[in-house]
Design an enzyme around this catalytic site. Sequence first.
Site, mmCIF file in Angstrom:
data_model
loop_
_atom_site.group_PDB
_atom_site.id
_atom_site.type_symbol
_atom_site.label_atom_id
_atom_site.label_comp_id
_atom_site.label_asym_id
_atom_site.label_seq_id
_atom_site.Cartn_x
_atom_site.Cartn_y
_atom_site.Cartn_z
ATOM 1 N N CYS A 1 -5.114 -3.541 2.852
ATOM 2 C CA CYS A 1 -4.789 -3.484 4.272
ATOM 3 C C CYS A 1 -5.990 -3.761 5.177
ATOM 4 O O CYS A 1 -6.436 -4.891 5.302
ATOM 5 C CB CYS A 1 -4.142 -2.125 4.576
ATOM 6 S SG CYS A 1 -3.201 -2.088 6.124
ATOM 7 N N GLU B 1 0.844 -1.200 0.000
ATOM 8 C CA GLU B 1 0.000 0.000 0.000
ATOM 9 C C GLU B 1 0.881 1.252 0.000
ATOM 10 O O GLU B 1 1.923 1.290 0.666
ATOM 11 C CB GLU B 1 -0.869 -0.027 1.257
ATOM 12 C CG GLU B 1 -1.771 1.164 1.466
ATOM 13 C CD GLU B 1 -2.553 1.076 2.775
ATOM 14 O OE1 GLU B 1 -3.520 1.833 2.922
ATOM 15 O OE2 GLU B 1 -2.190 0.251 3.647
ATOM 16 N N LYS C 1 -9.202 2.363 -2.474
ATOM 17 C CA LYS C 1 -9.551 1.836 -1.156
ATOM 18 C C LYS C 1 -10.886 2.406 -0.688
ATOM 19 O O LYS C 1 -11.063 3.614 -0.595
ATOM 20 C CB LYS C 1 -8.434 2.169 -0.168
ATOM 21 C CG LYS C 1 -8.567 1.491 1.192
ATOM 22 C CD LYS C 1 -7.346 1.815 2.060
ATOM 23 C CE LYS C 1 -7.391 1.128 3.405
ATOM 24 N NZ LYS C 1 -6.200 1.462 4.230
#
Length: 264
Positions: free
Chosen positions: A139, A40, A105
């Site tokens: 994540c 990320e 995300k």
Amino acid sequence: MVVACGQQRVVRDVETNKSKALSLVKRAIQVDAKIVVLPEASNTGLFPENYSSVGNAEEELDTILKLSERKDILVIAGVVEREGGRLYNSVCLLHRGEIIGKYRKILPFPLTDERKHFTPGSELRVFDTPRGKVGVLVCYEVRFPEMARGLVREGAEILAIPAEFPASRIEHWKTLIRARAIENQVFVLAANCVDPEGKYNGQSAIIDPYGRVLNEAGELQELIFARIDLGEVEECRRKYPFLEDLSTIDKILSERSNNGLKLP
């Protein structure tokens, strides 16, 4: 085919990060990897002081894009990018010098300032790539089995999970990435980062549809790789046809919802 995870040492200097990311892609090419996943925010790290200078995805990934023009490798890179004046925590899929897919995300982490800086994405997507059907989570999103299951229902054979998952919760990480592989009977390529302060300690992993860890990184920058066969996804599901029972679960949950009962 050979697949890889580049466990990058993320620092506060953006140019250093880009150089490290490029070196991991070069190393993946050396081992003939057809897919490599980077962590990320591989360009900036999650350092707010770096965000003001961020450009678009093509600018942030320019050196990797240029390299990939000449190499047959799918690069899946976490990148902070700006578009239309908004900042996104994204993952780009690069192949042959082009960005062939992009995921933003959806769930910024609530315990830091991610929600202050990043505009959340709104779409779960499965990318039909030259190396198979790939779904992406970032994540914190690995904590939500509903997201992974949604991707699998859309046909994902591989879940790519770029992350900056902290050392303080690393046992969660190791458990969650295996759980997503086992419950969905897919390959998981989970690329975490490391850093000089020890806040992030890696443990990137490549996991098969049976939940077996094919390769796992330590606590330093490194590239891990393994040989996989996407045919094992169908084989695993045929041998253990557990996903077929989802229709029964769907029916029960639908009836519960229709009766006015709230789902947890």
